[in-house]
Design a protein around this motif. Sequence first.
Motif, short mmCIF file in Angstrom:
data_model
loop_
_atom_site.label_atom_id
_atom_site.label_comp_id
_atom_site.label_asym_id
_atom_site.label_seq_id
_atom_site.Cartn_x
_atom_site.Cartn_y
_atom_site.Cartn_z
N ARG A 101 2.30 1.87 -3.59
CA ARG A 101 1.20 2.11 -4.42
C ARG A 101 0.51 3.46 -4.00
O ARG A 101 0.28 4.27 -4.95
CB ARG A 101 0.09 1.16 -4.18
CG ARG A 101 -0.09 -0.06 -5.00
CD ARG A 101 -1.29 -0.68 -5.28
NE ARG A 101 -2.29 -0.60 -4.09
CZ ARG A 101 -2.45 -1.44 -3.35
NH1 ARG A 101 -1.80 -2.36 -3.03
NH2 ARG A 101 -3.28 -1.40 -2.12
N THR A 102 0.45 3.78 -2.92
CA THR A 102 -0.19 5.31 -2.72
C THR A 102 0.84 6.26 -3.04
O THR A 102 0.39 7.30 -3.48
CB THR A 102 -0.31 5.55 -1.15
OG1 THR A 102 -1.08 4.39 -0.61
CG2 THR A 102 -0.96 6.78 -0.70
N THR A 103 2.07 6.20 -2.83
CA THR A 103 3.11 7.19 -3.31
C THR A 103 3.12 7.08 -4.87
O THR A 103 2.86 8.36 -5.48
CB THR A 103 4.48 6.55 -2.95
OG1 THR A 103 4.49 6.28 -1.69
CG2 THR A 103 5.51 7.77 -3.36
N ILE A 151 -7.56 7.65 -1.23
CA ILE A 151 -6.88 6.32 -1.20
C ILE A 151 -7.21 5.90 0.19
O ILE A 151 -7.34 4.68 0.32
CB ILE A 151 -5.37 6.53 -1.68
CG1 ILE A 151 -5.25 7.04 -3.19
CG2 ILE A 151 -4.82 5.28 -1.56
CD1 ILE A 151 -3.87 7.32 -3.39
N TRP A 152 -6.94 6.74 1.18
CA TRP A 152 -6.92 6.24 2.55
C TRP A 152 -8.27 5.81 2.81
O TRP A 152 -8.61 4.73 3.44
CB TRP A 152 -6.58 7.60 3.31
CG TRP A 152 -6.68 7.18 4.90
CD1 TRP A 152 -5.78 6.58 5.69
CD2 TRP A 152 -7.68 7.59 5.76
NE1 TRP A 152 -6.12 6.40 7.01
CE2 TRP A 152 -7.19 7.24 7.21
CE3 TRP A 152 -8.65 8.33 5.67
CZ2 TRP A 152 -7.84 7.27 8.31
CZ3 TRP A 152 -9.46 8.71 6.82
CH2 TRP A 152 -9.23 8.05 8.11
N GLU A 184 -8.76 2.43 1.18
CA GLU A 184 -8.19 1.46 1.72
C GLU A 184 -8.65 1.20 3.16
O GLU A 184 -7.76 0.55 4.04
CB GLU A 184 -6.58 1.62 1.64
CG GLU A 184 -5.84 1.93 0.39
CD GLU A 184 -4.95 0.98 -0.26
OE1 GLU A 184 -4.77 -0.01 0.59
OE2 GLU A 184 -4.39 1.03 -1.46
N ARG A 211 0.39 6.63 -6.84
CA ARG A 211 -1.08 7.03 -7.17
C ARG A 211 -1.05 8.75 -6.82
O ARG A 211 -1.65 9.29 -7.38
CB ARG A 211 -1.94 6.39 -6.36
CG ARG A 211 -2.38 4.93 -6.64
CD ARG A 211 -3.56 4.46 -6.04
NE ARG A 211 -4.85 4.84 -5.91
CZ ARG A 211 -5.81 4.31 -5.40
NH1 ARG A 211 -5.43 3.14 -4.66
NH2 ARG A 211 -7.09 4.73 -5.53
N MET A 212 -0.31 9.25 -5.60
CA MET A 212 -0.28 10.55 -5.52
C MET A 212 0.29 11.12 -6.58
O MET A 212 0.01 12.26 -6.92
CB MET A 212 0.49 10.72 -4.16
CG MET A 212 -0.45 10.40 -3.01
SD MET A 212 0.40 10.57 -1.24
CE MET A 212 0.81 12.16 -1.30
N PRO A 259 0.76 -1.18 -0.05
CA PRO A 259 -0.07 -0.11 -0.10
C PRO A 259 0.71 1.27 0.01
O PRO A 259 0.40 2.36 -0.69
CB PRO A 259 -0.94 -0.23 1.01
CG PRO A 259 -0.44 -1.18 2.02
CD PRO A 259 0.44 -2.21 1.13
N ARG A 260 1.98 1.18 0.69
CA ARG A 260 2.76 2.55 0.73
C ARG A 260 3.26 2.89 -0.43
O ARG A 260 3.29 4.09 -1.15
CB ARG A 260 3.95 2.16 1.68
CG ARG A 260 3.48 2.32 3.06
CD ARG A 260 4.55 2.44 4.16
NE ARG A 260 3.85 2.25 5.49
CZ ARG A 260 3.73 1.27 5.88
NH1 ARG A 260 3.73 0.00 5.44
NH2 ARG A 260 2.90 1.30 7.41
N ALA A 280 -4.46 11.38 -1.67
CA ALA A 280 -3.98 10.52 -0.58
C ALA A 280 -5.36 10.34 0.47
O ALA A 280 -5.36 9.12 1.00
CB ALA A 280 -2.99 11.02 0.05
N LEU A 305 -0.19 8.76 7.98
CA LEU A 305 -0.49 9.58 6.79
C LEU A 305 -0.19 10.94 6.95
O LEU A 305 0.25 11.50 5.89
CB LEU A 305 -2.20 9.33 6.68
CG LEU A 305 -2.55 9.95 5.31
CD1 LEU A 305 -1.81 9.34 4.06
CD2 LEU A 305 -3.96 9.73 5.56
#
Lengths: 263, 263
Positions: free
Chosen positions: A167-169, B183-184, B187, A171-172, A164-165, B180, B196
Amino acid sequence: MGDGTVTLRDMTAAVSPARAYRRLSVEERRRQLLDAALSLFAHRAPDEVSLDDVAEAAGVSRPLVYRYFPGGKQQLYEAALRTAAEELEQCFAEPQDGPLTRRLGRALDRYLAFVDEHDAGFSALLQGGSVVETSRTTAIVDRVRRSALAHILSHMDLGEAPGPRLRTTVRMWVTAVEAASLIWLDEGKQPPLDELRDLLVEQFVAQLAAAAGRDPQTAEVVRDALALESPDGPVGELARRVLPVVADAARMVAGPAPGGGAH
Amino acid sequence: MGDGTVTLRDMTAAVSPARAYRRLSVEERRRQLLDAALSLFAHRAPDEVSLDDVAEAAGVSRPLVYRYFPGGKQQLYEAALRTAAEELEQCFAEPQDGPLTRRLGRALDRYLAFVDEHDAGFSALLQGGSVVETSRTTAIVDRVRRSALAHILSHMDLGEAPGPRLRTTVRMWVTAVEAASLIWLDEGKQPPLDELRDLLVEQFVAQLAAAAGRDPQTAEVVRDALALESPDGPVGELARRVLPVVADAARMVAGPAPGGGAH
Protein backbone atom coordinates in the motif's frame (compact mmCIF):
# COMPACT_ATOMS: atom_id res chain seq x y z
CA MET A 1 -30.42 33.92 0.76
CA GLY A 2 -33.74 31.98 0.51
CA ASP A 3 -34.26 28.40 1.56
CA GLY A 4 -32.47 26.88 -1.36
CA THR A 5 -35.70 25.88 -3.11
CA VAL A 6 -35.67 26.99 -6.71
CA THR A 7 -38.78 27.42 -8.79
CA LEU A 8 -38.93 27.72 -12.54
CA ARG A 9 -40.36 31.23 -12.16
CA ASP A 10 -37.41 32.30 -10.00
CA MET A 11 -35.09 31.05 -12.59
CA THR A 12 -36.77 32.58 -15.59
CA ALA A 13 -36.99 35.93 -13.82
CA ALA A 14 -33.31 35.87 -12.98
CA VAL A 15 -31.95 34.65 -16.28
CA SER A 16 -30.39 37.41 -18.35
CA PRO A 17 -32.52 38.03 -21.44
CA ALA A 18 -29.76 37.41 -23.96
CA ARG A 19 -29.56 33.68 -23.32
CA ALA A 20 -32.94 32.96 -21.79
CA TYR A 21 -34.13 31.27 -24.93
CA ARG A 22 -34.70 27.95 -23.28
CA ARG A 23 -36.13 26.90 -19.95
CA LEU A 24 -33.83 24.54 -18.15
CA SER A 25 -34.88 22.08 -15.50
CA VAL A 26 -33.47 22.65 -12.04
CA GLU A 27 -31.00 19.87 -12.59
CA GLU A 28 -29.96 21.19 -16.00
CA ARG A 29 -29.51 24.70 -14.62
CA ARG A 30 -27.45 23.44 -11.71
CA ARG A 31 -25.30 21.48 -14.10
CA GLN A 32 -24.94 24.53 -16.36
CA LEU A 33 -23.77 26.71 -13.46
CA LEU A 34 -21.37 23.99 -12.33
CA ASP A 35 -19.94 23.63 -15.83
CA ALA A 36 -19.42 27.39 -16.07
CA ALA A 37 -17.79 27.42 -12.63
CA LEU A 38 -15.62 24.43 -13.43
CA SER A 39 -14.28 25.93 -16.64
CA LEU A 40 -13.43 29.14 -14.77
CA PHE A 41 -11.90 27.36 -11.79
CA ALA A 42 -9.98 25.15 -14.21
CA HIS A 43 -7.98 27.96 -15.71
CA ARG A 44 -7.72 30.46 -12.86
CA ALA A 45 -6.84 30.24 -9.20
CA PRO A 46 -10.07 30.16 -7.16
CA ASP A 47 -9.17 33.49 -5.56
CA GLU A 48 -9.31 35.04 -9.02
CA VAL A 49 -12.81 33.85 -9.86
CA SER A 50 -15.78 35.93 -8.68
CA LEU A 51 -19.45 34.96 -8.57
CA ASP A 52 -20.02 37.68 -11.17
CA ASP A 53 -17.63 35.86 -13.47
CA VAL A 54 -19.56 32.64 -13.00
CA ALA A 55 -22.89 34.39 -13.60
CA GLU A 56 -21.53 36.00 -16.75
CA ALA A 57 -20.01 32.79 -18.07
CA ALA A 58 -23.33 30.99 -17.55
CA GLY A 59 -25.31 33.93 -18.97
CA VAL A 60 -27.41 34.30 -15.82
CA SER A 61 -27.75 36.83 -13.04
CA ARG A 62 -25.74 36.81 -9.84
CA PRO A 63 -28.89 36.29 -7.68
CA LEU A 64 -29.67 33.14 -9.65
CA VAL A 65 -26.25 31.75 -8.86
CA TYR A 66 -26.90 32.52 -5.19
CA ARG A 67 -30.29 30.84 -5.38
CA TYR A 68 -28.67 27.60 -6.48
CA PHE A 69 -25.60 28.01 -4.30
CA PRO A 70 -26.66 30.00 -1.22
CA GLY A 71 -23.22 29.42 0.30
CA GLY A 72 -21.76 31.56 -2.48
CA LYS A 73 -18.37 30.97 -3.98
CA GLN A 74 -17.21 28.53 -1.34
CA GLN A 75 -20.19 26.23 -1.98
CA LEU A 76 -19.89 26.59 -5.73
CA TYR A 77 -16.17 25.82 -5.58
CA GLU A 78 -16.73 22.71 -3.50
CA ALA A 79 -19.51 21.52 -5.81
CA ALA A 80 -17.31 22.12 -8.86
CA LEU A 81 -14.47 20.32 -7.13
CA ARG A 82 -16.69 17.33 -6.39
CA THR A 83 -17.73 17.21 -10.04
CA ALA A 84 -14.10 17.36 -11.12
CA ALA A 85 -13.18 14.67 -8.60
CA GLU A 86 -15.87 12.35 -9.99
CA GLU A 87 -14.62 12.98 -13.52
CA LEU A 88 -11.09 12.23 -12.36
CA GLU A 89 -12.12 9.01 -10.65
CA GLN A 90 -13.73 7.88 -13.90
CA CYS A 91 -10.32 8.25 -15.56
CA PHE A 92 -9.04 5.46 -13.33
CA ALA A 93 -11.53 2.82 -14.50
CA GLU A 94 -9.80 0.38 -16.83
CA PRO A 95 -10.66 -3.18 -17.92
CA GLN A 96 -8.62 -5.83 -16.11
CA ASP A 97 -7.08 -7.18 -19.24
CA GLY A 98 -3.61 -7.24 -20.80
CA PRO A 99 -0.26 -6.19 -19.35
CA LEU A 100 -0.48 -4.06 -16.22
CA THR A 101 1.77 -1.39 -17.70
CA ARG A 102 -0.61 -0.96 -20.64
CA ARG A 103 -3.61 -0.59 -18.32
CA LEU A 104 -1.68 1.89 -16.20
CA GLY A 105 -0.58 3.80 -19.30
CA ARG A 106 -4.18 4.15 -20.51
CA ALA A 107 -5.43 5.39 -17.15
CA LEU A 108 -2.50 7.81 -16.98
CA ASP A 109 -3.34 9.14 -20.46
CA ARG A 110 -6.81 10.05 -19.25
CA TYR A 111 -5.54 11.47 -15.96
CA LEU A 112 -2.88 13.59 -17.66
CA ALA A 113 -5.41 14.87 -20.23
CA PHE A 114 -7.50 16.00 -17.26
CA VAL A 115 -4.49 17.77 -15.73
CA ASP A 116 -3.80 19.42 -19.08
CA GLU A 117 -7.40 20.57 -19.34
CA HIS A 118 -7.71 21.92 -15.79
CA ASP A 119 -4.20 23.26 -15.49
CA ALA A 120 -4.45 26.39 -13.36
CA GLY A 121 -7.21 25.04 -11.13
CA PHE A 122 -5.33 21.80 -10.61
CA SER A 123 -2.18 23.66 -9.53
CA ALA A 124 -4.06 26.07 -7.27
CA LEU A 125 -5.91 23.26 -5.56
CA LEU A 126 -2.93 21.02 -4.94
CA GLN A 127 -0.45 23.72 -4.08
CA GLY A 128 -2.72 24.79 -1.25
CA GLY A 129 -2.87 28.08 0.54
CA SER A 130 -6.03 29.13 -1.26
CA VAL A 131 -8.65 31.02 0.69
CA VAL A 132 -11.27 28.55 -0.45
CA GLU A 133 -9.28 25.56 0.74
CA THR A 134 -10.91 23.89 3.73
CA SER A 135 -10.83 20.54 5.41
CA ARG A 136 -13.71 19.59 3.07
CA THR A 137 -11.79 20.38 -0.12
CA THR A 138 -8.81 18.52 1.30
CA ALA A 139 -11.07 15.54 1.97
CA ILE A 140 -12.29 15.57 -1.65
CA VAL A 141 -8.72 15.55 -2.97
CA ASP A 142 -7.82 12.81 -0.55
CA ARG A 143 -10.73 10.69 -1.75
CA VAL A 144 -9.38 10.89 -5.30
CA ARG A 145 -5.99 9.66 -4.07
CA ARG A 146 -7.62 6.79 -2.23
CA SER A 147 -9.64 5.95 -5.30
CA ALA A 148 -6.44 5.83 -7.39
CA LEU A 149 -4.88 3.50 -4.82
CA ALA A 150 -7.95 1.23 -4.77
CA HIS A 151 -8.11 1.08 -8.57
CA ILE A 152 -4.45 0.11 -8.86
CA LEU A 153 -4.70 -2.53 -6.14
CA SER A 154 -7.81 -3.96 -7.82
CA HIS A 155 -5.65 -4.80 -10.85
CA MET A 156 -3.34 -6.91 -8.72
CA ASP A 157 -4.40 -10.46 -8.18
CA LEU A 158 -3.88 -10.45 -4.41
CA GLY A 159 -4.51 -13.60 -2.42
CA GLU A 160 -5.08 -11.56 0.73
CA ALA A 161 -5.65 -7.92 1.72
CA PRO A 162 -2.84 -5.61 0.56
CA GLY A 163 -0.24 -5.21 3.30
CA PRO A 164 1.20 -1.90 4.49
CA ARG A 165 4.37 -2.22 2.37
CA LEU A 166 2.51 -2.71 -0.89
CA ARG A 167 0.00 0.00 0.00
CA THR A 168 2.74 2.44 0.96
CA THR A 169 4.62 1.82 -2.28
CA VAL A 170 1.55 2.43 -4.42
CA ARG A 171 0.55 5.50 -2.37
CA MET A 172 4.05 6.92 -2.78
CA TRP A 173 3.76 6.48 -6.53
CA VAL A 174 0.31 8.11 -6.61
CA THR A 175 1.76 11.12 -4.78
CA ALA A 176 4.75 11.18 -7.11
CA VAL A 177 2.35 11.29 -10.09
CA GLU A 178 0.62 14.27 -8.54
CA ALA A 179 3.98 15.96 -7.97
CA ALA A 180 5.05 15.17 -11.53
CA SER A 181 1.80 16.70 -12.84
CA LEU A 182 2.45 19.92 -10.93
CA ILE A 183 6.07 20.03 -12.08
CA TRP A 184 4.90 19.43 -15.65
CA LEU A 185 2.53 22.39 -15.44
CA ASP A 186 5.22 24.44 -13.74
CA GLU A 187 7.66 23.70 -16.57
CA GLY A 188 5.26 24.95 -19.24
CA LYS A 189 3.83 21.48 -20.02
CA GLN A 190 7.18 19.93 -20.90
CA PRO A 191 8.06 17.14 -21.74
CA PRO A 192 5.23 16.01 -24.10
CA LEU A 193 2.50 14.03 -22.34
CA ASP A 194 3.47 10.74 -24.02
CA GLU A 195 6.94 10.95 -22.58
CA LEU A 196 5.65 11.93 -19.14
CA ARG A 197 3.28 8.95 -19.21
CA ASP A 198 6.07 6.53 -20.14
CA LEU A 199 8.28 7.99 -17.43
CA LEU A 200 5.55 7.53 -14.82
CA VAL A 201 4.86 3.95 -15.89
CA GLU A 202 8.58 3.21 -15.66
CA GLN A 203 8.76 4.78 -12.20
CA PHE A 204 5.89 2.54 -11.17
CA VAL A 205 7.73 -0.55 -12.38
CA ALA A 206 10.97 0.57 -10.68
CA GLN A 207 9.32 1.45 -7.36
CA LEU A 208 7.39 -1.81 -7.25
CA ALA A 209 10.46 -3.84 -8.18
CA ALA A 210 12.54 -2.16 -5.46
CA ALA A 211 9.82 -2.77 -2.88
CA ALA A 212 9.60 -6.41 -3.98
CA GLY A 213 13.02 -6.93 -2.40
CA ARG A 214 11.52 -6.36 1.05
CA ASP A 215 8.02 -7.67 0.79
CA PRO A 216 6.87 -11.14 -0.35
CA GLN A 217 3.41 -9.86 -1.32
CA THR A 218 4.90 -7.17 -3.56
CA ALA A 219 7.31 -9.75 -5.00
CA GLU A 220 4.34 -11.94 -5.90
CA VAL A 221 2.62 -9.01 -7.60
CA VAL A 222 5.78 -8.21 -9.57
CA ARG A 223 6.19 -11.85 -10.69
CA ASP A 224 2.56 -12.07 -11.80
CA ALA A 225 2.80 -8.75 -13.60
CA LEU A 226 6.02 -9.64 -15.40
CA ALA A 227 4.41 -12.79 -16.75
CA LEU A 228 1.93 -10.62 -18.67
CA GLU A 229 4.52 -8.27 -20.14
CA SER A 230 5.98 -8.70 -23.60
CA PRO A 231 9.57 -7.92 -24.65
CA ASP A 232 8.48 -4.97 -26.79
CA GLY A 233 6.38 -3.51 -23.94
CA PRO A 234 7.44 -0.83 -21.46
CA VAL A 235 9.17 -3.26 -19.09
CA GLY A 236 11.31 -4.77 -21.85
CA GLU A 237 12.23 -1.32 -23.07
CA LEU A 238 13.05 -0.14 -19.55
CA ALA A 239 15.23 -3.20 -18.92
CA ARG A 240 17.15 -2.74 -22.18
CA ARG A 241 17.72 0.95 -21.49
CA VAL A 242 18.65 0.69 -17.84
CA LEU A 243 20.75 -2.48 -17.76
CA PRO A 244 23.73 -0.99 -19.63
CA VAL A 245 23.78 1.91 -17.15
CA VAL A 246 23.75 -0.28 -14.08
CA ALA A 247 26.03 -2.98 -15.51
CA ASP A 248 28.67 -1.86 -13.00
CA ALA A 249 26.35 -2.90 -10.22
CA ALA A 250 26.65 -6.50 -11.39
CA ARG A 251 29.83 -6.89 -9.36
CA MET A 252 27.73 -6.26 -6.27
CA VAL A 253 25.25 -8.99 -6.89
CA ALA A 254 27.55 -11.77 -5.77
CA GLY A 255 27.87 -9.70 -2.62
CA PRO A 256 30.03 -10.29 0.39
CA ALA A 257 30.51 -13.91 1.32
CA PRO A 258 28.79 -14.80 4.60
CA GLY A 259 31.20 -13.50 7.17
CA GLY A 260 32.23 -10.69 4.85
CA GLY A 261 34.73 -11.88 2.20
CA ALA A 262 36.58 -9.18 0.25
CA HIS A 263 35.54 -8.35 -3.33
CA MET B 1 -1.59 46.26 19.34
CA GLY B 2 1.32 48.74 19.65
CA ASP B 3 3.97 49.31 17.05
CA GLY B 4 5.77 46.06 17.65
CA THR B 5 8.54 47.70 19.68
CA VAL B 6 9.12 45.83 22.90
CA THR B 7 10.87 47.32 25.90
CA LEU B 8 12.22 45.43 28.83
CA ARG B 9 9.75 47.22 31.08
CA ASP B 10 6.80 46.09 28.96
CA MET B 11 7.99 42.57 29.19
CA THR B 12 8.65 42.51 32.90
CA ALA B 13 5.26 44.04 33.57
CA ALA B 14 3.51 41.42 31.50
CA VAL B 15 5.39 38.35 32.67
CA SER B 16 3.37 36.21 35.03
CA PRO B 17 4.93 36.35 38.51
CA ALA B 18 5.40 32.61 38.89
CA ARG B 19 8.19 32.35 36.33
CA ALA B 20 9.47 35.93 36.19
CA TYR B 21 12.59 34.98 38.03
CA ARG B 22 14.88 36.05 35.26
CA ARG B 23 14.90 38.93 32.86
CA LEU B 24 15.23 37.74 29.30
CA SER B 25 16.54 39.83 26.46
CA VAL B 26 14.08 40.64 23.72
CA GLU B 27 15.68 38.00 21.53
CA GLU B 28 15.64 35.40 24.30
CA ARG B 29 12.00 36.10 25.07
CA ARG B 30 11.05 35.89 21.42
CA ARG B 31 12.87 32.60 21.15
CA GLN B 32 11.20 31.31 24.34
CA LEU B 33 7.74 32.13 22.97
CA LEU B 34 8.61 30.52 19.64
CA ASP B 35 9.86 27.37 21.37
CA ALA B 36 6.67 27.14 23.39
CA ALA B 37 4.59 27.68 20.26
CA LEU B 38 6.59 25.17 18.26
CA SER B 39 6.23 22.43 20.84
CA LEU B 40 2.46 23.02 20.93
CA PHE B 41 2.09 23.24 17.16
CA ALA B 42 4.23 20.11 16.84
CA HIS B 43 1.80 17.87 18.64
CA ARG B 44 -1.58 19.45 17.89
CA ALA B 45 -3.26 20.74 14.78
CA PRO B 46 -2.86 24.55 14.63
CA ASP B 47 -6.63 24.97 14.93
CA GLU B 48 -6.41 23.31 18.33
CA VAL B 49 -3.76 25.64 19.76
CA SER B 50 -4.89 28.94 21.31
CA LEU B 51 -2.77 31.96 22.25
CA ASP B 52 -3.70 31.24 25.86
CA ASP B 53 -2.11 27.82 25.51
CA VAL B 54 1.07 29.41 24.18
CA ALA B 55 1.12 32.00 26.97
CA GLU B 56 0.61 29.29 29.56
CA ALA B 57 3.28 27.00 28.10
CA ALA B 58 5.76 29.89 28.11
CA GLY B 59 4.68 31.01 31.58
CA VAL B 60 3.81 34.52 30.40
CA SER B 61 0.65 36.58 29.97
CA ARG B 62 -1.44 36.68 26.82
CA PRO B 63 -0.74 40.43 26.30
CA LEU B 64 2.97 39.72 26.29
CA VAL B 65 2.52 37.16 23.51
CA TYR B 66 0.57 39.80 21.57
CA ARG B 67 3.29 42.37 22.18
CA TYR B 68 5.83 40.11 20.49
CA PHE B 69 3.44 38.82 17.87
CA PRO B 70 0.89 41.57 17.21
CA GLY B 71 -0.54 39.51 14.36
CA GLY B 72 -1.68 36.95 16.94
CA LYS B 73 -1.81 33.24 16.28
CA GLN B 74 -1.32 33.54 12.54
CA GLN B 75 1.93 35.45 12.97
CA LEU B 76 3.11 33.14 15.73
CA TYR B 77 2.31 30.09 13.64
CA GLU B 78 4.20 31.42 10.66
CA ALA B 79 7.20 32.34 12.81
CA ALA B 80 7.19 28.88 14.41
CA LEU B 81 6.89 27.33 10.97
CA ARG B 82 9.86 29.32 9.71
CA THR B 83 11.89 28.15 12.70
CA ALA B 84 10.88 24.55 12.02
CA ALA B 85 11.72 24.96 8.33
CA GLU B 86 15.21 26.20 9.17
CA GLU B 87 15.69 23.26 11.52
CA LEU B 88 14.53 20.92 8.79
CA GLU B 89 16.85 22.45 6.19
CA GLN B 90 19.76 21.88 8.57
CA CYS B 91 18.91 18.17 8.51
CA PHE B 92 19.79 18.11 4.83
CA ALA B 93 23.39 19.29 5.25
CA GLU B 94 25.75 16.35 4.82
CA PRO B 95 29.47 16.14 3.97
CA GLN B 96 30.14 15.24 0.33
CA ASP B 97 32.00 12.12 1.18
CA GLY B 98 31.42 8.37 0.81
CA PRO B 99 28.71 6.49 -1.08
CA LEU B 100 25.70 8.60 -2.03
CA THR B 101 23.30 6.15 -0.45
CA ARG B 102 25.07 6.53 2.90
CA ARG B 103 24.87 10.33 2.74
CA LEU B 104 21.23 10.12 1.78
CA GLY B 105 20.55 7.65 4.59
CA ARG B 106 22.10 9.98 7.18
CA ALA B 107 20.12 12.99 5.99
CA LEU B 108 16.97 10.86 5.99
CA ASP B 109 17.67 9.75 9.56
CA ARG B 110 17.67 13.37 10.69
CA TYR B 111 14.64 14.27 8.59
CA LEU B 112 12.63 11.30 9.86
CA ALA B 113 13.61 12.10 13.48
CA PHE B 114 12.17 15.57 12.87
CA VAL B 115 8.95 14.07 11.49
CA ASP B 116 8.76 11.77 14.52
CA GLU B 117 9.24 14.71 16.89
CA HIS B 118 6.75 17.07 15.22
CA ASP B 119 4.21 14.44 14.26
CA ALA B 120 0.81 16.10 14.58
CA GLY B 121 2.00 19.50 13.41
CA PHE B 122 3.76 17.95 10.43
CA SER B 123 0.60 16.10 9.36
CA ALA B 124 -1.65 19.12 9.88
CA LEU B 125 0.63 21.37 7.88
CA LEU B 126 1.11 19.05 4.92
CA GLN B 127 -2.41 17.70 4.78
CA GLY B 128 -3.66 21.26 4.35
CA GLY B 129 -7.08 22.66 4.97
CA SER B 130 -6.02 24.37 8.18
CA VAL B 131 -7.42 27.82 8.92
CA VAL B 132 -3.92 29.12 9.46
CA GLU B 133 -2.71 27.86 6.11
CA THR B 134 -1.98 30.72 3.73
CA SER B 135 0.05 31.29 0.60
CA ARG B 136 2.88 32.29 2.97
CA THR B 137 2.86 29.00 4.86
CA THR B 138 2.70 27.17 1.55
CA ALA B 139 5.73 29.15 0.37
CA ILE B 140 7.68 28.14 3.48
CA VAL B 141 6.93 24.46 2.91
CA ASP B 142 7.85 24.83 -0.73
CA ARG B 143 11.18 26.39 0.19
CA VAL B 144 12.01 23.32 2.26
CA ARG B 145 11.25 21.09 -0.74
CA ARG B 146 13.46 23.21 -2.97
CA SER B 147 16.21 23.10 -0.38
CA ALA B 148 16.01 19.29 -0.31
CA LEU B 149 16.26 19.22 -4.11
CA ALA B 150 19.24 21.60 -4.13
CA HIS B 151 21.03 19.60 -1.42
CA ILE B 152 20.60 16.34 -3.29
CA LEU B 153 21.72 17.82 -6.60
CA SER B 154 24.79 19.34 -4.89
CA HIS B 155 25.95 15.80 -4.11
CA MET B 156 25.94 14.89 -7.78
CA ASP B 157 29.04 15.77 -9.68
CA LEU B 158 27.25 17.43 -12.58
CA GLY B 159 29.22 18.79 -15.49
CA GLU B 160 26.41 21.19 -16.37
CA ALA B 161 23.20 22.51 -14.82
CA PRO B 162 20.74 19.75 -13.88
CA GLY B 163 18.29 19.17 -16.73
CA PRO B 164 14.51 18.90 -16.33
CA ARG B 165 14.49 15.08 -16.36
CA LEU B 166 16.97 14.77 -13.50
CA ARG B 167 15.28 17.58 -11.56
CA THR B 168 11.85 16.05 -12.05
CA THR B 169 13.04 12.64 -10.89
CA VAL B 170 14.58 14.04 -7.71
CA ARG B 171 11.54 16.26 -7.04
CA MET B 172 9.26 13.27 -7.44
CA TRP B 173 11.32 11.38 -4.88
CA VAL B 174 11.27 14.33 -2.45
CA THR B 175 7.48 14.40 -2.70
CA ALA B 176 7.31 10.65 -2.27
CA VAL B 177 9.37 10.99 0.94
CA GLU B 178 6.88 13.53 2.24
CA ALA B 179 4.02 11.21 1.35
CA ALA B 180 5.77 8.29 3.01
CA SER B 181 6.26 10.36 6.17
CA LEU B 182 2.56 11.17 6.31
CA ILE B 183 1.62 7.55 5.66
CA TRP B 184 4.07 6.47 8.38
CA LEU B 185 2.40 8.82 10.89
CA ASP B 186 -1.01 7.70 9.68
CA GLU B 187 -0.08 4.05 10.23
CA GLY B 188 0.90 4.67 13.88
CA LYS B 189 4.61 5.12 13.10
CA GLN B 190 5.03 1.72 11.46
CA PRO B 191 7.36 0.28 10.15
CA PRO B 192 10.36 1.20 12.37
CA LEU B 193 12.25 4.29 11.17
CA ASP B 194 15.32 2.27 10.12
CA GLU B 195 13.25 0.21 7.75
CA LEU B 196 11.46 3.27 6.38
CA ARG B 197 14.82 4.95 5.76
CA ASP B 198 16.17 1.92 3.90
CA LEU B 199 13.01 1.71 1.84
CA LEU B 200 13.29 5.38 0.87
CA VAL B 201 16.96 5.05 -0.07
CA GLU B 202 16.08 2.03 -2.21
CA GLN B 203 13.27 3.94 -3.90
CA PHE B 204 15.74 6.70 -4.67
CA VAL B 205 18.11 4.24 -6.31
CA ALA B 206 15.28 2.61 -8.27
CA GLN B 207 13.76 5.89 -9.45
CA LEU B 208 17.11 7.27 -10.53
CA ALA B 209 18.05 4.03 -12.30
CA ALA B 210 14.74 3.97 -14.18
CA ALA B 211 15.16 7.61 -15.21
CA ALA B 212 18.72 6.86 -16.37
CA GLY B 213 17.22 4.86 -19.22
CA ARG B 214 15.85 8.06 -20.77
CA ASP B 215 18.33 10.73 -19.80
CA PRO B 216 22.10 10.75 -20.44
CA GLN B 217 22.73 13.17 -17.56
CA THR B 218 20.91 10.93 -15.10
CA ALA B 219 22.76 7.91 -16.53
CA GLU B 220 26.05 9.68 -15.83
CA VAL B 221 24.98 10.41 -12.26
CA VAL B 222 23.98 6.77 -11.75
CA ARG B 223 27.31 5.49 -13.14
CA ASP B 224 29.31 7.86 -10.93
CA ALA B 225 27.24 6.96 -7.89
CA LEU B 226 27.54 3.21 -8.48
CA ALA B 227 31.33 3.53 -8.59
CA LEU B 228 31.26 4.69 -4.95
CA GLU B 229 28.97 1.92 -3.70
CA SER B 230 30.24 -1.24 -2.07
CA PRO B 231 28.73 -4.72 -2.43
CA ASP B 232 27.61 -4.77 1.20
CA GLY B 233 25.96 -1.33 0.89
CA PRO B 234 22.30 -0.60 0.15
CA VAL B 235 22.67 -0.92 -3.63
CA GLY B 236 24.29 -4.33 -3.41
CA GLU B 237 21.62 -5.48 -0.99
CA LEU B 238 18.86 -4.11 -3.20
CA ALA B 239 20.30 -5.82 -6.26
CA ARG B 240 20.58 -9.18 -4.49
CA ARG B 241 17.04 -8.95 -3.18
CA VAL B 242 15.36 -7.72 -6.34
CA LEU B 243 17.16 -9.68 -9.05
CA PRO B 244 15.62 -13.04 -8.16
CA VAL B 245 12.16 -11.48 -8.32
CA VAL B 246 12.69 -9.92 -11.74
CA ALA B 247 14.68 -12.84 -13.19
CA ASP B 248 11.71 -13.53 -15.47
CA ALA B 249 12.26 -10.15 -17.05
CA ALA B 250 15.62 -11.35 -18.36
CA ARG B 251 13.89 -12.89 -21.38
CA MET B 252 12.82 -9.37 -22.32
CA VAL B 253 16.27 -7.91 -22.36
CA ALA B 254 17.17 -9.41 -25.73
CA GLY B 255 14.06 -7.65 -26.91
CA PRO B 256 12.49 -7.60 -30.33
CA ALA B 257 14.94 -7.62 -33.20
CA PRO B 258 14.98 -4.33 -35.10
CA GLY B 259 11.95 -4.52 -37.34
CA GLY B 260 10.10 -6.56 -34.72
CA GLY B 261 11.21 -10.22 -34.71
CA ALA B 262 9.02 -12.64 -32.75
CA HIS B 263 10.13 -13.89 -29.32
